[in-house]
Design an enzyme around this catalytic site. Structure first.
Site, mmCIF file in Angstrom:
data_model
loop_
_atom_site.group_PDB
_atom_site.id
_atom_site.type_symbol
_atom_site.label_atom_id
_atom_site.label_comp_id
_atom_site.label_asym_id
_atom_site.label_seq_id
_atom_site.Cartn_x
_atom_site.Cartn_y
_atom_site.Cartn_z
ATOM 1 N N ASP A 136 6.074 5.309 0.307
ATOM 2 C CA ASP A 136 5.565 5.621 1.648
ATOM 3 C C ASP A 136 6.262 6.856 2.219
ATOM 4 O O ASP A 136 6.593 7.766 1.471
ATOM 5 C CB ASP A 136 5.750 4.392 2.552
ATOM 6 C CG ASP A 136 4.620 4.221 3.543
ATOM 7 O OD1 ASP A 136 4.570 4.983 4.514
ATOM 8 O OD2 ASP A 136 3.765 3.332 3.337
ATOM 9 N N HIS A 208 5.474 5.661 9.664
ATOM 10 C CA HIS A 208 4.625 4.758 8.897
ATOM 11 C C HIS A 208 5.441 3.903 7.920
ATOM 12 O O HIS A 208 5.284 2.674 7.847
ATOM 13 C CB HIS A 208 3.574 5.580 8.152
ATOM 14 C CG HIS A 208 2.520 4.789 7.461
ATOM 15 N ND1 HIS A 208 2.673 4.321 6.173
ATOM 16 C CD2 HIS A 208 1.284 4.387 7.860
ATOM 17 C CE1 HIS A 208 1.576 3.657 5.808
ATOM 18 N NE2 HIS A 208 0.722 3.684 6.820
ATOM 19 N N SER A 536 -3.052 -0.332 6.184
ATOM 20 C CA SER A 536 -1.637 -0.063 5.886
ATOM 21 C C SER A 536 -0.748 -1.190 6.384
ATOM 22 O O SER A 536 0.277 -1.499 5.784
ATOM 23 C CB SER A 536 -1.192 1.241 6.550
ATOM 24 O OG SER A 536 -1.537 2.366 5.796
#
Length: 769
Positions: A136, A208, A536
């Protein structure tokens, strides 16, 4: 039958024209090469020396050297140079690099992990032996979600390390965060940014990666929440699992060459689970042409569970990403927590929506504010004149590609004191709470139409917008989020995708300190937690539960874990859908139920030979199978209990046209007992055939002796019901189910049955069949 040959030539044509155009320009780009190391010429002492000799000159260098999961390298070359290297003996495949993007604390309770008597929670101390690898944007290690309080040292088998970089040193790792690496060579070559310091650090400058890591394995944090919303105890699915981060995503996205290098290193380090909340909307149509598919398949062969987000391209059919059969693909559903907000019009009408951009129960203005409608905004840089916006609340419609938060920021710069946003035809009633920098309420299209009519007819239209805080609405969830990508599987329609649904709407998770929750540079907020929605966020829920199951069931491989998750998922009554479609193409086997998954009774035990049989059934050549598997492939056997219909997957999917042309289709499956053994067990087949079809199970009962691990085979014959085939509502799929019910006990092993209809699909949708 295999995918149409025309798709293959179409792909080759696109690849050829792109290659020729780039060659004309002489532009260098990154290519990935898979190599058969058994053919290495004898003069070279190592693979790396051999690979370097293949490059045009010493001024070229290897970007990545792949040496465990797969063998090969990546390098920045012109297309003609790459083609020349591809002609060397031993080079078995050449692929251009590609850009992937991210698919962007109530959920443990919603999934039953906080209930008294929770078996998985009771076993969670074993979860400390499991390591989840996150591919990620990195991590913000100082967040309390990554505290190692109460944890023992990492498992002895762990071989990972913390790489030092800008703002990140070894001391940032602990017994919770056991590994941190970054991979940027492919990205630096693609975007010519090799000198940037950020490319040498695992620190998260996006948010994220920090968010998804905390969802899967964050430690318990009391008093968590975002700006007064969702306050309470936040924790991950597996709060004692270890975290290893592999940063591959940068400002413009994530390059496949870097992602493959990260997966290879994660497997070498010893992770149990790989969590991929990234993906592409246009992967290669054949798996051996996709280096990411090759890497994830070989990771699975080494016992690593791979979970990936389904993508946010819904509700269009065939929009699902990350669809290889060995990946557990996760769609996004709602949870029972809601952030209600109200738009109160000057005529007294109240339109309900959602918001997290105003303090709860504090109206944006005590007095009425003028309303103005600007219609659809399709880009954040739209020229917005302050003449009509300044000092007003603005009603606007976001287009499919609109960056909503950036557009809200643009409206704020133009003088708006608040906004009301809706999604129009793209997503009529799907609304999301997002961390806007301007007070904003999201409403459905029906509510927006009422506001629009009021603006048009009122001489002086006014409104007040306000938040009502946080509420729990247990009866309304779960539903499939309208944005969640849908099947059928674009590469292999006969394998259900997504596999399963998990919470992915309004999820609270840890946040970076490098940027505000809106992602806007001028956003000065720096909360410890933020709220995000997307597949996600759904993916790490499954990654965390898989870590718990790996710890509770150490003898299970990745496909036993997936079978347990799918066959125990909640699907009756049917999972709702914000977009109105629903069913297995949207929700997969159903909504995640962790407590059931720990004791499924039986599992569909996929084996390596099942995958080879599937590839043979799809007309892959021996060379293609060898590229994908890394092993020499035996000649493909004739169909029967192998191939597409013998692939031991916990769902049954067929096209109506295939059933009509052959009269019937026969699925071959087998189930393995995993309840620990004991007395003999009998399971009875309970079938709900799709409307207009008949499904016969042979035999109708399965007998298992007292031995754990015993396997019993069966078959399902699917045919048109006499005089009724294909009738009923005009829709592109019909669904049913097969449930094996234990006659002496509690277990129920459920699998969806799906029939797909080409004739009810649009031309754009037909390509998947």
């Amino acid at each position: 039958m295999p995918p149409p040959l025309s798709r293959f030539f179409f792909f080759l044509a696109l690849f050829f024209f792109a290659w020729r155009a780039a060659a004309t320009e002489g532009k260098r780009t990154t290519f990935m090469f898979l190599v058969d190391t058994s053919l290495r010429p004898s003069p070279f002492p190592s693979d790396r020396h051999w690979y370097s000799s293949l490059l045009p000159s010493t001024s070229y260098r290897l970007l990545h050297h792949y040496q465990s999961l797969l063998h090969g390298f990546s390098a920045s070359l012109t297309p003609s140079q790459a083609r020349a290297i591809g002609e060397h003996r031993g080079v078995v495949a050449v692929s251009p690099d590609a850009l992937l993007r991210t698919h962007t604390t109530r959920s443990p309770s919603f999934l039953g992990l906080d209930l008294r008597g929770s078996r998985l929670s009771a076993l969670s101390h074993r979860g400390s032996a499991a390591v989840i690898g996150f591919i990620d944007t990195g991590i913000w290690p100082e967040r309390p979600s990554f505290s190692d309080r109460g944890l023992s040292p990492p498992p002895r088998r762990w071989r990972g390390e913390c790489e030092e970089g800008l703002g990140f040193n070894r001391s940032h790792c602990n017994r919770k965060l056991v590994g941190a690496r970054s991979f940027s060579a492919g990205y630096a070559a693609a975007f010519d940014v090799g000198g940037q310091d950020e490319l040498r650090s695992a620190r998260d400058h996006d948010g994220h990666g920090t968010h998804v890591a905390s969802i899967a394995a964050g430690a318990s944090v009391a008093g968590a929440g975002f700006e007064g919303f969702a306050r309470g105890l936040a924790r991950g699915m597996a709060p004692r699992a270890r975290i290893a981060v592999y940063k591959v995503c940068w400002a413009e996205g994530c390059m496949v060459s870097d992602v493959v290098a990260a997966i290879e290193k994660a497997v070498s380090d010893g992770v149990d689970v790989v969590s991929l909340s990234i993906g592409s909307s246009s992967p290669a149509p054949f798996y051996h042409l996709d280096p990411l598919a090759v890497a994830t398949f070989r990771a699975s062969l080494q016992g690593v569970f791979v979970a990936a987000s389904a993508g946010n391209g819904g509700p269009s059919p065939g929009s699902v990403a990350n669809s290889p059969p060995w990946i557990t693909t996760v769609g996004a559903g709602t949870i029972d927590r809601y952030f209600p907000a109200v738009v109160r019009l000057g005529n007294g009408a109240c339109i309900r929506g959602t918001s997290i951009s105003m303090r709860p129960r504090e109206p944006r203005r005590r007095h009425l504010v003028h309303l103005f409608s600007v219609g659809r905004i399709t880009a954040a840089d739209t020229n917005l004149t302050s003449q009509h916006i300044n000092g007003r609340i603005v009603l606007w419609e976001s287009g499919r590609r609109a960056a909503r938060i950036e557009t809200g920021a643009a409206l704020k710069r133009a003088g708006a004191v608040g906004t009301v946003v809706y999604h129009g035809d793209v997503d009529p009633e799907g609304i999301l709470a997002e961390p806007h920098v301007v007070p904003t309420v999201a409403v459905g299209s029906r509510g927006a139409a009422i506001i629009e009519a009021y603006i048009r007819t009122a001489r002086n239209p006014t409104a007040v917008i306000s938040s009502e805080g946080t509420e729990l609405l247990p009866g309304d969830a779960p539903e499939v989020a309208s944005f969640s990508a849908r099947g059928p599987n674009p590469s292999v329609p006969w394998v259900l995708k997504p596999d399963i649904l998990a919470p992915g709407v309004n999820i609270v998770g840890a946040w970076t300190d490098a940027i505000g929750p809106s992602g806007w540079a001028a956003d000065i907020r720096r909360p410890s937690f933020s709220v995000m929605s997307g597949t996600s966020m759904a993916c790490p829920h499954v990654s965390g539960v898989a870590a718990l199951l790996r710890a509770a069931r150490p003898r299970w491989g990745p496909w036993e874990i997936r079978s347990a998750l799918m066959t125990t998922a909640a699907a009756s009554p049917p999972v709702g859908d914000e977009a109105g479609e629903g069913g297995p193409p949207a929700a997969g086997a159903g909504h995640l139920r962790p407590e059931r998954a720990v004791d499924p009774g039986l599992v569909y035990d996929l084996m390596y030979d099942d995958y080879v049989g599937l590839l043979c059934g799809l007309n892959y050549t021996a060379k293609s199978i060898r590229i994908l598997t890394g092993k020499a492939a035996a000649p493909c056997e004739p169909s029967g209990d192998k191939g597409v219909w013998g692939f031991n997957y916990p769902a049954f999917v067929a096209a109506a046209e295939e059933i009509a042309s052959t009269g019937e289709l026969v699925f071959h499956r087998r189930l393995k007992r995993v309840d620990g053994g004991g007395p003999c067990r009998r399971y009875r087949a309970v079938v709900a055939a799709p409307d207009g079809y008949a499904a016969v199970v042979e035999p109708e009962r399965l007998w298992f002796s007292g031995m754990d691990g015993e396997t019993v085979a069966f078959r399902v014959v699917l045919s048109e019901a006499r005089g009724r085939g294909g009738r009923g509502r005009r829709h592109w799929w019909k669904g049913g189910s097969l449930t094996w019910r234990e006659e002496e006990g509690k277990h129920a092993v459920r699998s969806p049955i799906v029939v797909l209809f080409r004739r009810y699909m649009t031309k754009e949708e037909e390509v998947v069949l």
